[in-house]
Scaffold this active site. Structure first.
Site, PDB file in Angstrom:
ATOM      1  N   ARG A  49       0.818  -1.215   0.000  1.00 44.56           N
ATOM      2  CA  ARG A  49       0.000   0.000   0.000  1.00 44.56           C
ATOM      3  C   ARG A  49       0.853   1.266   0.000  1.00 44.56           C
ATOM      4  O   ARG A  49       0.453   2.290  -0.566  1.00 44.56           O
ATOM      5  CB  ARG A  49      -0.933  -0.001   1.212  1.00 44.56           C
ATOM      6  CG  ARG A  49      -1.979   1.136   1.220  1.00 44.56           C
ATOM      7  CD  ARG A  49      -2.959   0.956   2.371  1.00 44.56           C
ATOM      8  NE  ARG A  49      -4.061   1.913   2.318  1.00 44.56           N
ATOM      9  CZ  ARG A  49      -4.182   2.985   3.108  1.00 44.56           C
ATOM     10  NH1 ARG A  49      -3.240   3.268   4.007  1.00 44.56           N
ATOM     11  NH2 ARG A  49      -5.218   3.796   2.991  1.00 44.56           N
ATOM     12  N   ILE A  75      -7.217   7.309  -1.108  1.00 45.78           N
ATOM     13  CA  ILE A  75      -7.085   5.859  -1.061  1.00 45.78           C
ATOM     14  C   ILE A  75      -7.827   5.406   0.186  1.00 45.78           C
ATOM     15  O   ILE A  75      -7.634   5.950   1.274  1.00 45.78           O
ATOM     16  CB  ILE A  75      -5.593   5.433  -1.040  1.00 45.78           C
ATOM     17  CG1 ILE A  75      -5.457   3.906  -1.041  1.00 45.78           C
ATOM     18  CG2 ILE A  75      -4.847   6.054   0.121  1.00 45.78           C
ATOM     19  CD1 ILE A  75      -4.013   3.429  -1.184  1.00 45.78           C
ATOM     20  N   SER A  76      -8.720   4.444   0.049  1.00 44.26           N
ATOM     21  CA  SER A  76      -9.566   4.011   1.166  1.00 44.26           C
ATOM     22  C   SER A  76      -8.733   3.364   2.260  1.00 44.26           C
ATOM     23  O   SER A  76      -7.644   2.838   2.021  1.00 44.26           O
ATOM     24  CB  SER A  76     -10.618   3.017   0.680  1.00 44.26           C
ATOM     25  OG  SER A  76     -11.519   3.621  -0.221  1.00 44.26           O
ATOM     26  N   GLN A  77      -9.278   3.375   3.480  1.00 45.42           N
ATOM     27  CA  GLN A  77      -8.586   2.723   4.582  1.00 45.42           C
ATOM     28  C   GLN A  77      -8.484   1.230   4.303  1.00 45.42           C
ATOM     29  O   GLN A  77      -9.356   0.637   3.649  1.00 45.42           O
ATOM     30  CB  GLN A  77      -9.320   2.972   5.894  1.00 45.42           C
ATOM     31  CG  GLN A  77     -10.646   2.246   6.031  1.00 45.42           C
ATOM     32  CD  GLN A  77     -11.378   2.576   7.314  1.00 45.42           C
ATOM     33  OE1 GLN A  77     -12.180   3.501   7.328  1.00 45.42           O
ATOM     34  NE2 GLN A  77     -11.109   1.838   8.376  1.00 45.42           N
ATOM     35  N   PHE A 218     -17.321   7.961   1.774  1.00 44.93           N
ATOM     36  CA  PHE A 218     -16.564   7.987   0.537  1.00 44.93           C
ATOM     37  C   PHE A 218     -16.714   9.354  -0.142  1.00 44.93           C
ATOM     38  O   PHE A 218     -17.724  10.043   0.052  1.00 44.93           O
ATOM     39  CB  PHE A 218     -17.066   6.918  -0.437  1.00 44.93           C
ATOM     40  CG  PHE A 218     -16.535   5.541  -0.188  1.00 44.93           C
ATOM     41  CD1 PHE A 218     -15.458   5.036  -0.903  1.00 44.93           C
ATOM     42  CD2 PHE A 218     -17.118   4.721   0.772  1.00 44.93           C
ATOM     43  CE1 PHE A 218     -14.978   3.760  -0.685  1.00 44.93           C
ATOM     44  CE2 PHE A 218     -16.645   3.434   0.998  1.00 44.93           C
ATOM     45  CZ  PHE A 218     -15.571   2.958   0.265  1.00 44.93           C
TER      46      PHE A 218
END
Length: 226
Positions: A49, A75-77, A218
């Site tokens: 990541r 960038i999502s968790q 989001f």
């Protein structure tokens, strides 16, 4: 439409200085919660990541929260990436569409589970940089397209799974139509400032079964200007 087509030799995500942080993330933030799919856990454990975030943010890459990647995107968790991937139930050889490429991280995770990953991004800058990043990291058969996510990818449909990584007020009908029978659509529903919920939609012939998974937050899915 702008296409960035990648047919690559393999992933080759070698051991790195972040391996310990990545392993801790998997144990604490994923296995420590409700991520139980061993293939998803393995995919998260091997996907770097830190290489999908700006360099000055790499020290926080394995903390369980989203990070900005520029152009109004994030960038999502890690937990949410793992949850959406687990909900999509992707099997080897299945065809998957991601709407909202961003940095390419979710596509990279999916590419460890199947060799047919399609991902679409409305921002030319993000699409180009994600395609270049995935190529340099050696991910196999990931296809990146710059275009309107609301229209899906009709040339590659139907899909066994579709993951949407940005919120919309209602499910785009085109995406439902591009699901195979038995296919799963994972999508955040809601507005930018209102409540959002992660939904799994499963196709059964002409019917669709809905399951609310959890509250989420989001950025909105962007429609192109007319």
């Amino acid at each position: 439409m702008i296409f960035f087509v990648l047919v690559l030799a393999g992933q080759g995500a070698a051991a790195d200085s972040f391996a310990e942080a990545r392993a801790r993330m998997v144990e604490k933030d994923l296995k420590g919660r409700d991520i139980i799919d061993v293939r998803v856990l393995a995919a998260m454990a091997q996907t770097p990541r830190h290489l999908f975030v700006p360099q000055h943010l790499q020290r926080w890459a394995y903390n369980d929260h989203p990070l900005p990647i520029g152009h109004g995107a994030t960038i999502s968790q890690p937990y949410i990436v793992a949850l959406m991937t687990q909900a999509a139930a992707v099997q080897s050889g299945q065809r998957v569409l991601e709407v909202g490429t961003g940095s390419g991280y979710q596509a990279a995770v999916l590419a460890t589970l199947t060799d047919q990953v399609y991902t679409i991004e409305i921002s030319p800058e993000l699409a180009r940089s994600a395609a270049d990043r995935l190529q340099k990291l050696g991910y196999h058969q990931v296809q990146v397209k710059c275009g309107d996510g609301y229209q899906g990818w009709p040339e590659a449909a139907p899909f066994d799974a579709i993951i949407v990584t940005a919120a919309t007020r209602e499910i785009p009908p085109v995406l439902k139509a591009q699901l195979k029978d038995g296919g799963r659509l994972i999508i955040p529903l809601g507005s930018l400032f209102g409540p959002q919920y992660l939904l799994r939609l499963t196709r059964d012939g002409h019917n669709f079964r809905e399951e609310m998974l959890c509250p989420v937050a989001f950025v909105p899915l962007i429609k192109p200007e007319k």
